[in-house]
Design a protein around this motif. Sequence first.
Motif, PDB file in Angstrom:
ATOM      1  N   ARG A   1       0.740  -1.196  -0.165  1.00  0.00           N
ATOM      2  CA  ARG A   1       0.042  -0.137   0.005  1.00  0.00           C
ATOM      3  C   ARG A   1       0.887   1.074   0.152  1.00  0.00           C
ATOM      4  O   ARG A   1       1.874   1.347   0.570  1.00  0.00           O
ATOM      5  N   ALA A   2       0.361   2.413  -0.477  1.00  0.00           N
ATOM      6  CA  ALA A   2       0.945   3.560  -0.668  1.00  0.00           C
ATOM      7  C   ALA A   2       1.055   4.094   0.863  1.00  0.00           C
ATOM      8  O   ALA A   2       0.015   3.999   1.468  1.00  0.00           O
ATOM      9  N   GLY A   3       2.349   4.277   1.176  1.00  0.00           N
ATOM     10  CA  GLY A   3       2.431   4.927   2.555  1.00  0.00           C
ATOM     11  C   GLY A   3       2.989   4.158   3.759  1.00  0.00           C
ATOM     12  O   GLY A   3       3.296   4.076   4.779  1.00  0.00           O
ATOM     13  N   ALA A   4       3.193   2.616   3.088  1.00  0.00           N
ATOM     14  CA  ALA A   4       3.737   1.737   3.819  1.00  0.00           C
ATOM     15  C   ALA A   4       5.161   2.071   4.201  1.00  0.00           C
ATOM     16  O   ALA A   4       5.950   2.738   3.398  1.00  0.00           O
ATOM     17  N   GLN A   5       5.475   1.821   5.523  1.00  0.00           N
ATOM     18  CA  GLN A   5       6.846   1.899   6.337  1.00  0.00           C
ATOM     19  C   GLN A   5       7.541   0.754   6.819  1.00  0.00           C
ATOM     20  O   GLN A   5       6.766  -0.213   7.029  1.00  0.00           O
ATOM     21  N   TYR A   6       8.853   0.634   6.858  1.00  0.00           N
ATOM     22  CA  TYR A   6       9.452  -0.411   7.461  1.00  0.00           C
ATOM     23  C   TYR A   6      10.315   0.031   8.628  1.00  0.00           C
ATOM     24  O   TYR A   6       9.859  -0.487   9.546  1.00  0.00           O
TER      25      TYR A   6
END
Length: 665
Positions: free
Chosen positions: A132-137
């Motif tokens: 998804r757009a905006g996903a972070q790690y």
Amino acid sequence: MKTLNLGILAHVDAGKTSLTERLLHAAGVIDEVGSVDEGSTLTDSLALERQRGITIKSAVVSFAVDDVTVNLIDTPGHPDFIAEVERVLSVLDGAVLVISAVEGVQAQTRVLMRTLQRLGIPTLLFVNKIDRAGAQYEPVLRRIAEKLTPAAVAMGRVRGLGTRTAEFTTHGASDESFTARLAEVLAEHDDAVLAAYVEDESALSHERLRGELAAQSKRGSVHPVFFGSAITGAGVEALTAGLKELLPAAEGDPDAPAHGIVFKVERAAGGQKTAYVRMFSGTVRVRDRLLHGDEGEGKVTGIDVFDNGSDAPRPCVEAGRIGKLRGLAGVRIGDAVGSVRKLTREEHHFAPPTLETVVLPCRPEESGALHTALTQLAEQDPLIGLRQDELRGEIHVSLYGEVQKEVVQATLADEFGLHVAFRESTTICVERLDGPGSAAEIMNKEPNPFLATVGLRIEPAPPGSGVRYGLEVELGSMPYAFMRAVEDTVRETLREGIHGWEIPDCTVTMTHSGYAPRQSHAHAIFDKSMSSTGADFRQLTPLVVMDALRDAGTTVHEPMHRFRLEIPAETFGAVLPVLSRLRGVPQAPVTKGDAYLLEGEIPAARVHELEQQLPTLTSGEGVLECAFARYRPVVGEIPSRPRTDHDPLNRKEYLLRVVRRVAGA
């Protein structure tokens, strides 16, 4: 074949039902992955679940991972259905806690993780929605370490984060940064690993570290973190391998005495009950007679065991497995079943509901049918407490929140054809004793109009201890039926104290007893006017209980929630007065960059109002977490609840209602 009873838990909309679908598809149980939005998922079978796109009832489905049968239990994520999650926790071997890579660690995620840790349930973390757009790690990993547990280890890296082609690649033996992080986390929980880590870090081979990771993960000390997407399937293969390697299989001796726990009850169209039972030891076979709960016993007429995506008839269910048992007519959720009576129910892991509402049928002639329907719903959810107000012809239901109210309304319409309305929800308080109190009514002595002697002493007990009942009189001083009538009536009467609220914790001791033996005239005709009956004791006991409560005194306590509020620093001046007006008591604020962190307590009755005002006060940037903390004495006007009994506080009116006569009149 080994068995793993696995729970899937998450904050609402994190994607746990979609993950369940993907796991089943990967295992070959279903040919096509269902969609929550389209209402085509396997585990969301209720029409209401498909309509709203949320899980309301837990569902069990099984699949195989090599030589391990996984019984996967999909649970609700909305806080209003936390009781459904509670029942599942008592039967789990391990859990997967799903986190959104976009929203990160959310309020309910933290509540669930704290509970899993407190219960020592081994847990893997799956960060979903990497496509998804905006996903972070990295930010999500930091939040996990800060908000959930520092003992978290990322098991791989993500490529193409935030795109439909995002992939999860597991770390290998050549990844030095992973090996170093793994050694550091494992050394925190094992002295041998710590010694090797301090003396010569290179002596810790990748194989040894993986073996120690599996051991510590199975103990619940360390939490491996996987990333992926339930929609595209990325990372699901790695998670599936982790289920077998990193979570413990069920244990239990199939030849030991049978013992299991009921975590779900369903009713068929004909009214027959089906009990979902996790077996911890022994084996239950068709036609076995089983003890269940405090007093129940029944004959098992049928058994289904979960296997390869569905449940199939089997002659028995063994230790470690989950079975659906038929034939136990009086069984309830939370009952222990088996060959040995269990005297206590399973402990609740979540707070009881703090809201109550009145359910009213749209057609008055359906009051009886409504009571029957609500009783059946309460069987499926024992934390939905029912109070029948016979004086006003009303039914009170205790709930967790407004969404649950909507679900009850829709369920009554869909399953029972009953259309209902609700009054405004009110907060449920409790009463606690100020000190000890005692009272007695002696037979044949005014003003006692009953052929019974009852004396009781009531003393405070620690919160959470429940109502304890004991005797200072000899058990044989009167028939057991009369003794039991007094105890049962004491417990029933304590549901409404001086101010109408339940007294949940106290010790009650019977100090006086007496009865008139059965007497007959010359022609052996029983004479009620000369002989005690159970009704004498059931009708006298509420008067004695209320007199003892008056002697002890009671204080009304309201439920308090512990809150954690993160707000932009510039909004602190606007938020603080609102907290004060809502009777919130914050501690000193903690600065976190350009934000303030406030923790404290607030009355449960004011939480909903704070939730409504917070977006406006903080321009949508405030984050609020709330959880039940304790009961606190009410400050100011004492709230009372209308009585639903015959009001033993008013002796004259009570006697007119129960015996149509008043002593001395």
